[in-house]
Design a protein around this motif. Structure first.
Motif, PDB file in Angstrom:
ATOM      1  N   VAL A 163      -2.305  14.725   2.974  1.00 57.90           N
ATOM      2  CA  VAL A 163      -3.182  13.770   3.649  1.00 57.90           C
ATOM      3  C   VAL A 163      -4.575  14.372   3.827  1.00 57.90           C
ATOM      4  N   THR A 164      -4.653  15.633   4.225  1.00 59.40           N
ATOM      5  CA  THR A 164      -5.958  16.292   4.392  1.00 59.40           C
ATOM      6  C   THR A 164      -6.722  16.311   3.080  1.00 59.40           C
ATOM      7  N   GLU A 165      -6.058  16.697   1.995  1.00 63.49           N
ATOM      8  CA  GLU A 165      -6.727  16.755   0.687  1.00 63.49           C
ATOM      9  C   GLU A 165      -7.172  15.369   0.221  1.00 63.49           C
ATOM     10  N   ALA A 166      -6.369  14.357   0.470  1.00 64.77           N
ATOM     11  CA  ALA A 166      -6.746  12.992   0.090  1.00 64.77           C
ATOM     12  C   ALA A 166      -7.978  12.541   0.871  1.00 64.77           C
ATOM     13  N   LEU A 167      -8.040  12.872   2.156  1.00 64.87           N
ATOM     14  CA  LEU A 167      -9.207  12.525   2.962  1.00 64.87           C
ATOM     15  C   LEU A 167     -10.452  13.239   2.450  1.00 64.87           C
ATOM     16  N   ARG A 168     -10.308  14.507   2.131  1.00 65.57           N
ATOM     17  CA  ARG A 168     -11.451  15.284   1.613  1.00 65.57           C
ATOM     18  C   ARG A 168     -11.944  14.731   0.279  1.00 65.57           C
ATOM     19  N   ALA A 169     -11.025  14.166  -0.484  1.00 61.03           N
ATOM     20  CA  ALA A 169     -11.386  13.587  -1.788  1.00 61.03           C
ATOM     21  C   ALA A 169     -11.964  12.177  -1.645  1.00 61.03           C
ATOM     22  N   GLY A 170     -12.015  11.674  -0.399  1.00 60.36           N
ATOM     23  CA  GLY A 170     -12.611  10.371  -0.166  1.00 60.36           C
ATOM     24  C   GLY A 170     -11.658   9.201  -0.273  1.00 60.36           C
ATOM     25  N   ARG A 171     -10.373   9.468  -0.310  1.00 56.28           N
ATOM     26  CA  ARG A 171      -9.402   8.378  -0.381  1.00 56.28           C
ATOM     27  C   ARG A 171      -9.414   7.590   0.930  1.00 56.28           C
ATOM     28  N   ALA A 172      -9.402   6.289   0.820  1.00 56.70           N
ATOM     29  CA  ALA A 172      -9.455   5.428   2.000  1.00 56.70           C
ATOM     30  C   ALA A 172      -8.052   5.119   2.510  1.00 56.70           C
ATOM     31  N   PHE A 173      -7.898   5.165   3.815  1.00 52.26           N
ATOM     32  CA  PHE A 173      -6.655   4.798   4.481  1.00 52.26           C
ATOM     33  C   PHE A 173      -6.982   3.810   5.584  1.00 52.26           C
ATOM     34  N   MET A 190       0.835  -1.184   0.000  1.00 49.66           N
ATOM     35  CA  MET A 190       0.000   0.000   0.000  1.00 49.66           C
ATOM     36  C   MET A 190       0.876   1.242   0.000  1.00 49.66           C
ATOM     37  N   GLU A 191       0.484   2.216  -0.751  1.00 47.16           N
ATOM     38  CA  GLU A 191       1.230   3.457  -0.879  1.00 47.16           C
ATOM     39  C   GLU A 191       1.072   4.313   0.378  1.00 47.16           C
ATOM     40  N   LYS A 192       2.179   4.937   0.792  1.00 50.73           N
ATOM     41  CA  LYS A 192       2.145   5.848   1.934  1.00 50.73           C
ATOM     42  C   LYS A 192       2.013   7.268   1.422  1.00 50.73           C
ATOM     43  N   LEU A 193       1.326   8.072   2.190  1.00 51.73           N
ATOM     44  CA  LEU A 193       1.179   9.482   1.879  1.00 51.73           C
ATOM     45  C   LEU A 193       1.660  10.249   3.098  1.00 51.73           C
ATOM     46  N   THR A 194       2.500  11.258   2.886  1.00 53.32           N
ATOM     47  CA  THR A 194       3.064  12.011   4.006  1.00 53.32           C
ATOM     48  C   THR A 194       2.773  13.491   3.857  1.00 53.32           C
ATOM     49  N   GLY A 195       2.718  14.171   4.998  1.00 55.31           N
ATOM     50  CA  GLY A 195       2.510  15.615   5.017  1.00 55.31           C
ATOM     51  C   GLY A 195       1.062  15.972   5.315  1.00 55.31           C
ATOM     52  N   ARG A 196       0.892  17.052   6.052  1.00 58.51           N
ATOM     53  CA  ARG A 196      -0.447  17.451   6.491  1.00 58.51           C
ATOM     54  C   ARG A 196      -1.381  17.806   5.342  1.00 58.51           C
ATOM     55  N   ASN A 197      -0.949  18.658   4.438  1.00 60.78           N
ATOM     56  CA  ASN A 197      -1.830  19.067   3.345  1.00 60.78           C
ATOM     57  C   ASN A 197      -2.170  17.923   2.394  1.00 60.78           C
TER      58      ASN A 197
END
Length: 69
Positions: A10-20, A1-8
């Motif tokens: 991660v926040t934008e990915a969550l807002r776009a509905g990306r599942a973690f 699984m791909e990791k995503l780092t950094g506040r912005n």
């Protein structure tokens, strides 16, 4: 699984509905982290607080800003 780092990112990915599976947050992190945690909770993402060294290792030397998803 791909990791995503950094506040912005991660926040934008969550807002776009990306599942973690989980969100790792540096213990004692401050400054704008509240909105990110709210987004994670809203999306049902498990939140774990870890020491900085753990996030440093997971981010492979990248700038994580206290957040790794």
């Amino acid at each position: 699984m791909e990791k995503l780092t950094g506040r912005n990112p991660v926040t934008e990915a969550l807002r776009a509905g990306r599942a973690f599976d989980r969100l790792l947050v540096q213990k004692g992190a401050a400054g704008g982290i509240g909105r990110l945690l709210d987004e994670a909770r809203k999306n049902g993402v498990e939140i774990r607080f870890e020491e900085k060294r753990v996030l440093d290792r997971l981010a492979d030397g990248g700038g994580h800003q206290g957040v790794v998803a």
